[in-house]
Scaffold this motif. Structure first.
Motif, PDB file in Angstrom:
ATOM      1  N   GLU A 114       0.800  -1.211   0.000  1.00 25.04           N
ATOM      2  CA  GLU A 114       0.000   0.000   0.000  1.00 25.04           C
ATOM      3  C   GLU A 114       0.839   1.268   0.000  1.00 25.04           C
ATOM      4  N   SER A 115       2.158   1.121  -0.083  1.00 22.84           N
ATOM      5  CA  SER A 115       2.999   2.318  -0.161  1.00 22.84           C
ATOM      6  C   SER A 115       2.912   2.910  -1.566  1.00 22.84           C
ATOM      7  N   PRO A 116       3.113   4.218  -1.709  1.00 22.25           N
ATOM      8  CA  PRO A 116       3.043   4.836  -3.046  1.00 22.25           C
ATOM      9  C   PRO A 116       4.082   4.239  -3.985  1.00 22.25           C
ATOM     10  N   ASP A 117       3.734   4.159  -5.235  1.00 19.85           N
ATOM     11  CA  ASP A 117       4.649   3.602  -6.233  1.00 19.85           C
ATOM     12  C   ASP A 117       5.819   4.565  -6.452  1.00 19.85           C
ATOM     13  N   PRO A 118       7.062   4.090  -6.320  1.00 17.64           N
ATOM     14  CA  PRO A 118       8.209   4.991  -6.520  1.00 17.64           C
ATOM     15  C   PRO A 118       8.324   5.516  -7.945  1.00 17.64           C
ATOM     16  N   LEU A 119       7.624   4.874  -8.887  1.00 17.58           N
ATOM     17  CA  LEU A 119       7.640   5.378 -10.257  1.00 17.58           C
ATOM     18  C   LEU A 119       6.636   6.510 -10.475  1.00 17.58           C
ATOM     19  N   GLY A 120       5.753   6.738  -9.504  1.00 19.65           N
ATOM     20  CA  GLY A 120       4.746   7.771  -9.641  1.00 19.65           C
ATOM     21  C   GLY A 120       5.318   9.155  -9.932  1.00 19.65           C
ATOM     22  N   PRO A 121       6.307   9.620  -9.160  1.00 19.61           N
ATOM     23  CA  PRO A 121       6.879  10.942  -9.449  1.00 19.61           C
ATOM     24  C   PRO A 121       7.521  11.025 -10.827  1.00 19.61           C
ATOM     25  N   LEU A 122       8.172   9.934 -11.274  1.00 18.78           N
ATOM     26  CA  LEU A 122       8.750   9.928 -12.622  1.00 18.78           C
ATOM     27  C   LEU A 122       7.656  10.055 -13.680  1.00 18.78           C
ATOM     28  N   LEU A 123       6.550   9.353 -13.457  1.00 15.96           N
ATOM     29  CA  LEU A 123       5.436   9.405 -14.402  1.00 15.96           C
ATOM     30  C   LEU A 123       4.863  10.813 -14.474  1.00 15.96           C
ATOM     31  N   ARG A 124       4.607  11.415 -13.323  1.00  8.30           N
ATOM     32  CA  ARG A 124       4.021  12.761 -13.330  1.00  8.30           C
ATOM     33  C   ARG A 124       4.955  13.770 -13.989  1.00  8.30           C
ATOM     34  N   ALA A 125       6.256  13.646 -13.732  1.00  4.97           N
ATOM     35  CA  ALA A 125       7.217  14.561 -14.353  1.00  4.97           C
ATOM     36  C   ALA A 125       7.243  14.389 -15.862  1.00  4.97           C
ATOM     37  N   ALA A 126       7.215  13.124 -16.328  1.00  2.58           N
ATOM     38  CA  ALA A 126       7.240  12.877 -17.774  1.00  2.58           C
ATOM     39  C   ALA A 126       5.981  13.422 -18.440  1.00  2.58           C
ATOM     40  N   GLU A 127       4.830  13.208 -17.822  1.00  2.00           N
ATOM     41  CA  GLU A 127       3.582  13.726 -18.384  1.00  2.00           C
ATOM     42  C   GLU A 127       3.594  15.254 -18.444  1.00  2.00           C
ATOM     43  N   THR A 128       4.111  15.875 -17.382  1.00  2.00           N
ATOM     44  CA  THR A 128       4.171  17.338 -17.340  1.00  2.00           C
ATOM     45  C   THR A 128       5.113  17.873 -18.411  1.00  2.00           C
ATOM     46  N   ASP A 129       6.268  17.234 -18.556  1.00  2.00           N
ATOM     47  CA  ASP A 129       7.225  17.664 -19.585  1.00  2.00           C
ATOM     48  C   ASP A 129       6.633  17.518 -20.979  1.00  2.00           C
ATOM     49  N   ALA A 130       5.997  16.381 -21.226  1.00  2.00           N
ATOM     50  CA  ALA A 130       5.433  16.121 -22.550  1.00  2.00           C
ATOM     51  C   ALA A 130       4.359  17.151 -22.895  1.00  2.00           C
ATOM     52  N   ALA A 131       3.569  17.524 -21.893  1.00  2.00           N
ATOM     53  CA  ALA A 131       2.498  18.489 -22.138  1.00  2.00           C
ATOM     54  C   ALA A 131       3.033  19.896 -22.384  1.00  2.00           C
ATOM     55  N   GLY A 132       4.068  20.281 -21.640  1.00  2.00           N
ATOM     56  CA  GLY A 132       4.557  21.645 -21.735  1.00  2.00           C
ATOM     57  C   GLY A 132       5.565  21.894 -22.834  1.00  2.00           C
ATOM     58  N   ALA A 133       6.289  20.847 -23.244  1.00  2.00           N
ATOM     59  CA  ALA A 133       7.402  21.049 -24.180  1.00  2.00           C
ATOM     60  C   ALA A 133       6.948  21.323 -25.604  1.00  2.00           C
TER      61      ALA A 133
ATOM     62  N   HIS B 215       8.330   8.106 -22.540  1.00  3.75           N
ATOM     63  CA  HIS B 215       8.664   7.757 -21.152  1.00  3.75           C
ATOM     64  C   HIS B 215       7.394   7.613 -20.321  1.00  3.75           C
ATOM     65  N   ALA B 216       6.481   8.584 -20.469  1.00  4.87           N
ATOM     66  CA  ALA B 216       5.244   8.552 -19.696  1.00  4.87           C
ATOM     67  C   ALA B 216       4.419   7.308 -20.019  1.00  4.87           C
ATOM     68  N   ALA B 217       4.360   6.939 -21.300  1.00 10.41           N
ATOM     69  CA  ALA B 217       3.577   5.755 -21.688  1.00 10.41           C
ATOM     70  C   ALA B 217       4.147   4.488 -21.062  1.00 10.41           C
ATOM     71  N   ALA B 218       5.480   4.347 -21.084  1.00 15.86           N
ATOM     72  CA  ALA B 218       6.105   3.161 -20.494  1.00 15.86           C
ATOM     73  C   ALA B 218       5.889   3.124 -18.986  1.00 15.86           C
ATOM     74  N   LEU B 219       6.048   4.263 -18.338  1.00 13.04           N
ATOM     75  CA  LEU B 219       5.863   4.323 -16.892  1.00 13.04           C
ATOM     76  C   LEU B 219       4.416   4.068 -16.501  1.00 13.04           C
TER      77      LEU B 219
END
Length: 311
Positions: A39-58, A75-79
């Motif tokens: 039940e701990s947060p997924d450590p890949l979650g922050p990487l996913l959010r960063a990739a999605e944010t970068d993809a949207a803004g770039a 990256h976001a799709a794989a994560l």
């Protein structure tokens, strides 16, 4: 008149045996049915959010932004596929949401941060996740290398023999494959020197020296594990004939891509954190070097989104 006794009836020996058998079955069943869900947060979650944010803004940031948006979307799709697969609890948003980059300078800083974050996770993740995140880290490093406006980024760390590493089974096989790729890369750099202008002499010398060092690292690891290192082939057959400077550069880029895939294979086949770090440094180094050569002969895209991954 006979009434029912108010004294408790003691179970017979046979009843006790039956009860014992049921208890023996119930314990493993309870253990199997108990929550094994992390039940701990997924450590890949922050990487996913960063990739999605970068993809949207770039996307709105010119040519450099378009290239980064495409890679970060990959990256976001794989994560996302991996995060959704485990379906760990999503942490509640604390603090402000991530702000998409509004300038190339902001994108440069976010790429550096994403690369550092991904590199930091590689030593401790499960194998499949470690390989995917290592490829994402190398992709961020390649994006940095692809444009001066994105900062070029730091060079890869040193590729050294990890202290106390134990090679066995599939890990030794993976290191042998990395050794084979390094042998081939050394041969390629020797071949292309005859086709490249003198201005590329420094790049050829540096690339050769790096692959010789890595070859030596592989041989030392294998020898220490009692595994005879495989020698080079007498010659190699390029996928395309080398006839001029452009085809020579393309061959070097292909060799670096092959080396990246081989070192990613090492990450996929070891749990040793120090060996993973060595392999990650080799992967990132080849991703960056291959990107520089791809830029020289005009490859599109210049930076591969996830170096080492089969496409």
């Amino acid at each position: 008149m006979t009434g029912r006794s108010t004294e408790p009836t003691l179970p017979s020996r046979r009843t006790f045996l039956r009860m014992g058998a049921l208890a023996a079955v119930a314990v493993p069943l309870a253990a199997a049915c108990s929550p094994g869900f992390d039940e701990s947060p997924d450590p890949l979650g922050p990487l996913l959010r960063a990739a999605e944010t970068d993809a949207a803004g770039a996307k709105a940031l010119g040519a450099e932004g378009e290239a980064v948006a495409t890679a970060r979307a990959a990256h976001a799709a794989a994560l996302k596929t991996e995060v959704d697969r485990l379906n760990r609890p999503k942490p509640e948003q604390s603090g402000p949401a991530e702000t998409p980059p509004s300038s190339v300078d902001a994108l440069k800083e976010r790429l550096a941060a994403a690369r550092k974050q991904a590199e930091g996770l590689v030593p401790s993740l499960p194998r499949y996740r470690a390989g995917m995140v290592a490829s994402i880290a190398a992709g961020c490093a390649a994006l940095q290398q692809s444009s001066e406006k994105l900062g070029r980024g730091d060079d890869a760390g040193a590729v050294d023999v990890p202290a106390g590493v134990q090679l066995g089974g599939e890990t030794a096989d993976a290191v042998q494959q990395a050794l084979g790729a390094e042998h081939a890369a050394i041969w390629v750099y020797g071949l292309v020197s005859a086709y490249l202008p003198a201005a590329f002499g420094g790049a050829v010398s540096r690339g050769t020296a790096e692959h010789v060092k890595r070859r030596n690292v592989c041989e030392r690891m294998l020898s220490a594990a009692g595994q005879p290192p495989a020698g080079p082939e007498a010659a190699y057959v390029p996928p395309k004939p080398v006839t001029d400077a452009n085809s020579a550069m393309e061959l070097v880029a292909t060799a670096e891509s092959d080396v990246a895939a081989a070192w990613l294979g090492v990450i996929d086949r070891t749990d040793d954190a120090a060996l993973r770090t060595t392999a990650l440094n080799a992967l990132v180094g080849s991703a960056r070097r291959g990107t520089a050569w791809r830029a020289e002969f005009g490859a599109k895209p210049v930076a591969i989104a996830m170096p080492g991954q089969s496409v």
